[in-house]
Structures are given as structure tokens and as C-alpha cells.
Design an enzyme around this catalytic site. Structure first.
Site, short mmCIF file in Angstrom:
data_model
loop_
_atom_site.label_atom_id
_atom_site.label_comp_id
_atom_site.label_asym_id
_atom_site.label_seq_id
_atom_site.Cartn_x
_atom_site.Cartn_y
_atom_site.Cartn_z
N ARG A 85 48.79 44.50 14.49
CA ARG A 85 49.52 44.65 15.77
C ARG A 85 49.24 45.97 16.51
NH1 ARG A 85 53.23 44.60 11.59
NH2 ARG A 85 54.29 46.58 11.14
N TRP A 131 68.49 46.55 24.59
CA TRP A 131 67.79 47.38 23.59
C TRP A 131 66.39 47.75 24.03
CZ3 TRP A 131 67.73 49.29 18.50
CH2 TRP A 131 66.45 49.40 17.90
N TRP A 182 63.57 54.00 13.20
CA TRP A 182 64.08 52.75 12.63
C TRP A 182 65.21 52.96 11.62
CZ3 TRP A 182 63.54 48.64 15.28
CH2 TRP A 182 62.41 48.45 16.07
N PHE A 194 55.11 41.76 21.05
CA PHE A 194 55.20 43.08 20.42
C PHE A 194 54.37 44.11 21.22
CE2 PHE A 194 56.66 42.40 15.73
CZ PHE A 194 57.80 41.76 16.18
N ASN A 213 62.69 49.68 22.27
CA ASN A 213 61.96 50.54 21.32
C ASN A 213 60.64 50.99 21.94
OD1 ASN A 213 61.92 47.63 20.08
ND2 ASN A 213 60.15 48.52 19.10
N ASP A 214 59.53 50.84 21.28
CA ASP A 214 58.28 51.53 21.66
C ASP A 214 57.92 51.52 23.16
OD1 ASP A 214 58.30 50.96 18.98
OD2 ASP A 214 56.45 49.82 18.99
C1 FRU Z 1 56.92 49.95 16.02
C2 FRU Z 1 56.95 48.43 15.97
C3 FRU Z 1 55.57 47.88 16.32
C4 FRU Z 1 55.88 46.52 16.84
C5 FRU Z 1 57.19 46.73 17.55
C6 FRU Z 1 58.12 45.56 17.50
O1 FRU Z 1 58.14 50.54 16.29
O2 FRU Z 1 57.37 47.99 14.69
O3 FRU Z 1 54.66 47.89 15.25
O4 FRU Z 1 54.88 46.04 17.69
O5 FRU Z 1 57.80 47.85 16.95
O6 FRU Z 1 59.21 45.74 18.34
#
Ligand code: FRU
Length: 490
Positions: free
Chosen positions: A166, A38, A304, A100, A40-41
Site C-alpha cells: 500500500r 475522522w 495509532w 487507502f 488520518n494520513d
Molecule cells: C498509515 C495507514 C496506511 C493506510 C492508511 C489507512 O497510517 O495505515 O498504511 O493506507 O493508514 O487508513
């Protein structure tokens, strides 16, 4: 591998085993996907020792979000990426609940510093908390500071949250000292972006609050970025739980606030507020300054809400957006695909000033790997509605409808092959200006990124359409002139 491998060594071993079974043909051509599992960011996007580095939120062991690691890839042109071994695993007390999002900055001694959010897991009497951590290395291996977390809740004035704190974005100021913006959720003002300062990157102090949602633009503000651009200062944030308003859709969004910043007074004055991307799949973008002065942005090409239901067809899940150069025009944040795309152009096909009415294709204009610009020239025509279909076969198409009278564009993937009852359409303003409307589409197998009028508005979408659906057609309700320039990509 050593007898007692560390968690990071175990991940790296797992990556080596899995990489043997992964085929580049099953990945997009130029969009970065996670090595396995997986993504994400985007994190730590930077230029370091002669190449671009892009890290990412990463859960190697499944195609769903899980304990966050940092994946890592490098590139010379932002389009061809080579995987590096996993950079960070959640393996210390300060980040046992996850590493994160965060960013990267070069230290004066030439080492690279990663700054990220460490999540401390919930205890019996305690909620999970978030604080900022650092790890320093040579661009491949990073050592976490024993002082982590180096920025704790105690660094902040009252009423800021220890639970929603964060996504630090760091940079070096002109005098060589360090600055950071980081997201927090203030008890009253909700999503707030805080500025911190440090003489050396290691010890930090709170300077002030840059801006906050005040419940106008969602709840928590995630993944801030803050940079000067063409005489303005730009704040980018990704809010959670926005209400639909103005041009913004409800839910997870991206917001660019363009204004002026007085650093001495820590005062940011808003001039305009706009969505960064109007599409179905774009979130948490991060920018970096290229060595030639361009400000380049990449976002997570997902969201999301939609990621929950999206099919898992590959051994990896999710992709980054195309790299885009951002710039300011008429006070707005604009975007264009980086010029390196020209390196991928093959077999260019041009159709100059053709007239279209009945739905039609054009010779040589077909495929799912393409950089295509359609320039509509409606002057003197009674055309009100222009329709472009891509990824088309007998059963599917992605529709882009332009209502010229209302200056509105609708991107619609309802017939793109999805079998889920999720959002499939988005609207954006698309005006005919100086007699023309331009639509530039980047297509890379399972995605479409549409740049309207030179990147005034952008719509990004993942499409679930079978790759065999590669038709492209044009139609108008009355004869209208258009030009098409299509570069196949390879
Ligand atoms: C944004 C987020 C961030 C966090 C990360 C966790 O998409 O929610 O705020 O650091 O993804 O995976």
C-alpha cells in the site's frame, strides 16, 4: 441530489448538511482538521492549477477510523485551508474495502491523477487484499479507471505480500515518465519499499527494491516517500511495531534514511538513519515540491496508539501537522516551519538577553496561539537545568526540561490535563552549539510543535490542556541568559 445518489454523492450531501453546524472558531488556527468525522494520513499533497491541494484519509460518518474515503482541502499559503467536497469514496469492486493512502501527480494533458491503494474486501475463502488504483480529474471531481486496480500483486516478484501492499507515492521523472514507491511486506525482509516505473502513469512495471527493514526498523513500512534533497536522496517511511533502539521509541515511528541513489542500478545506499519526529503525535508524513523548489512536508499529527484513547471534543477528530520545509544539513534531515508563518505573526514581543533563575513569566509572553523562539545563552553560567512551562495554569502545564550537562531535552505532558495512563513524555538530544540552544515552539490551541536547534530534532504533541491555561514561564537552577521572540498568531 439525484434520485439514486452514488455513495460519493451521499457523502457530499452529508458534508453540506454538517458544514452548516461547524464553527471555524472551534478548529485550530492553521492546522488542517477533517471537514467532519475522522482523519488520518495526508494524501495527494501537491501544487495543482495555482494552489496547494491536500487530501486526507477520511471517515466522514464518525470520529473513529472506518471505511476510508479521501477528504480534500485547498490553500494558497499552506496555512488557510478551504474544504472541497470529498474526493473519493470506496464504491467500486477494486476499492470496496477502502480507498487507502496515496498521492497525486499532474498528467501531461493537465489533468490530475490520484494514485491510491484500493482494498478488496475479504471473501469467504479469501483475505482482504491491497492493490494500487488510479482516479483522474480536474482537481475536484475524479473518475476511477475501469482498469483498476492498475497494479496488482501479480506485478511483483515472489515473496512480496498481497495483503500488505500500500501507499503509492508517485512523481514525474525528468524524462517525463512516471515513478512510484510503494510499501510492501516481504516474507523475509519485512517492510520493503518497491520502485515501479510507467511511461504514461497508467501501465506500470516493477523495477526493484529500494530498501527494507530486515526486522531492524519494525514490521510493515507504511507511507513511503522518496526524493532528492540538497545533493542527497531521502527515503521516509513509517514503520509499524518498531522496537526501541538508538534514538527511536517503540511502536509506530517515522524514519528518514538519507543516502545516495543510483537509479540505473536501482541501488540506494544508506548514509544515516534518523527519526523524522521525536514526538508523541506524528505519523505517515508526505512531502511535495512547491513551485519555488522547496520540499514541504506535512504529517498526520496523531499516532495509532494514542488516538484510541484521545478525547473526542469536537465534531471532527485529528489534525495534520504544521507544514514544514525540509532540508539537509550535515547529512541529516532538518525541518523548519514554512516561511508563510510570518503572514500570521501579530504583536511581536522581544526580550533580549534577560537573566532567568527563579520561575518567572515575561510581559506579553502568554497564549496558546504562538510562534515563539527561546534562545538560551548559557556561556559563563553554571546552569545545568533549564525549564520551560507552556499551557500553564494553577493545575496544568506542559514541561520542556533541558539538561544542559547531558544535552538532553524532555518533553512532558503528564500534567497537561490527560486522565489516561498513556505515554506522555519523549526525550531528544538538545546540544548547546556555538554557545546557544534554540527552542522554537509553534502552539495552535491543542498542539505544540517544538523545533530544537533550527529543526535538527522536532517534537510534535497534541495537548489536552484547557485553552484557559495560557501561561508561559521560564526557570533555571542557576542564573542564565536567554532571549525570547514571541509572535502571537492570528
Ligand atoms: C498509515 C495507514 C496506511 C493506510 C492508511 C489507512 O497510517 O495505515 O498504511 O493506507 O493508514 O487508513
Amino acid at each position: 441530489m439525484s434520485k439514486n445518489p452514488t455513495p460519493l454523492e451521499r457523502v457530499r450531501e452529508y458534508e453540506r448538511e454538517r458544514a452548516i453546524h461547524m464553527s471555524a472558531d472551534e478548529r485550530p488556527l492553521f492546522h488542517l482538521t477533517p471537514l467532519v468525522g475522522w482523519m488520518n494520513d495526508p494524501n495527494g499533497f501537491c501544487w495543482y492549477k495555482g494552489q496547494y491541494h491536500l487530501f486526507y484519509q477520511y471517515h466522514p460518518f464518525s470520529r473513529a477510523w472506518g471505511p476510508m474515503h479521501w477528504g480534500h482541502a485547498v490553500s494558497h499559503d499552506l496555512l488557510h485551508w478551504t474544504y472541497e467536497p470529498c474526493a473519493l469514496a470506496p464504491d467500486t469492486a477494486a476499492d470496496a474495502g477502502g480507498c487507502f493512502s496515496g498521492s497525486a501527480v499532474e498528467l501531461p494533458d493537465g489533468r490530475l491523477m490520484l494514485v491510491y491503494t484500493g482494498v478488496q474486501p475479504a471473501g469467504t475463502f479469501r483475505r482482504e487484499t491491497q492493490a494500487q488504483c488510479i482516479a483522474i480529474g480536474d482537481g475536484k471531481d475524479f473518475e476511477k479507471s475501469l482498469l483498476n486496480p492498475v497494479i496488482r500483486h501479480a506485478h511483483l516478484p515472489e515473496d512480496y505480500s498481497a495483503f500488505d501492499f500500500r501507499d503509492p507515492k508517485v512523481w514525474r521523472a525528468q524524462d517525463g515518465t512516471f515513478r512510484m514507491v510503494v510499501g510492501n511486506r516481504h516474507a523475509e525482509r519485512q517492510g520493503s519499499i518497491l520502485l515501479l516505473s510507467s511511461p504514461d502513469g497508467f501501465t506500470w512495471h516493477f523495477v526493484g527494491e529500494i530498501d527494507s527493514s530486515n526486522s531492524e526498523y519494525g514490521r510493515m513500512w507504511e507511507c513511503p516517500d522518496f526524493f532528492p534533497l540538497d545533493g542527497k536522496q531521502v527515503l521516509i517511511v513509517s514503520p509499524q511495531e518498531m522496537h526501541a533502539r538508538e534514538e527511536f521509541h517503540a511502536g509506530f515511528g517515522t524514519v528518514a534514511i538519507v543516502g545516495q541513489f543510483d537509479e540505473g542500478e536501482c541501488q540506494f545506499v544508506r548514509e544515516t538513519v534518523q527519526p523524522v519526529d521525536f514526538g508523541l503525535n506524528f505519523y505517515a508524513p508526505q512531502t511535495m515540491l512547491a513551485p519555488d523548489g522547496r520540499r514541504i512536508m506535512i504529517g498526520w499529527m496523531d499516532n495509532w496508539e494514542t488516538c484510541k484513547e484521545a478525547p473526542r471534543r469536537h465534531p471532527w477528530y485529528a489534525q495534520m501537522s504544521a507544514p514544514r520545509e525540509v532540508f539537509i544539513e550535515n547529512g541529516r534531515l532538518m525541518q523548519r516551519p514554512v516561511r508563510e508563518f510570518e503572514l500570521l505573526w501579530q504583536d511581536t514581543v522581544r526580550h533580549d538577553r534577560v537573566t532567568v533563575s527563579e520561575e518567572t513569566g515575561l510581559p506579553g509572553v502568554q497564549g496558546r496561539l504562538m510562534d515563539m523562539t527561546v534562545t538560551l545563552l548559557p556561556e559563563g553560567s553554571s546552569c545545568r537545568r533549564f525549564t520551560l512551562h507552556v499551557a500553564k495554569d494553577a493545575h496544568h502545564y506542559i514541561q520542556i526540561r533541558c539538561d544542559l550537562a547531558r544535552s538532553e531535552l524532555v518533553f512532558d505532558r503528564s500534567l497537561g490535563g490527560s486522565h489516561r495512563d498513556i505515554v506522555h513524555t519523549r526525550h531528544a538530544r538538545a546540544e548547546v552549539k556555538d554557545g546557544k540552544l534554540t527552542l522554537r515552539l509553534l502552539m495552535d490551541k491543542e498542539s505544540v510543535e517544538l523545533f530544537i536547534n533550527g529543526g535538527e530534532r522536532v517534537i510534535t504533541a497534541i495537548i489536552p490542556t484547557p485553552l484557559s491555561a495560557d501561561g508561559i514561564t521560564f526557570a533555571a537552577d542557576a542564573p542564565v541568559t536567554m532571549s525570547v521572540e514571541a509572535h502571537h498568531l492570528g
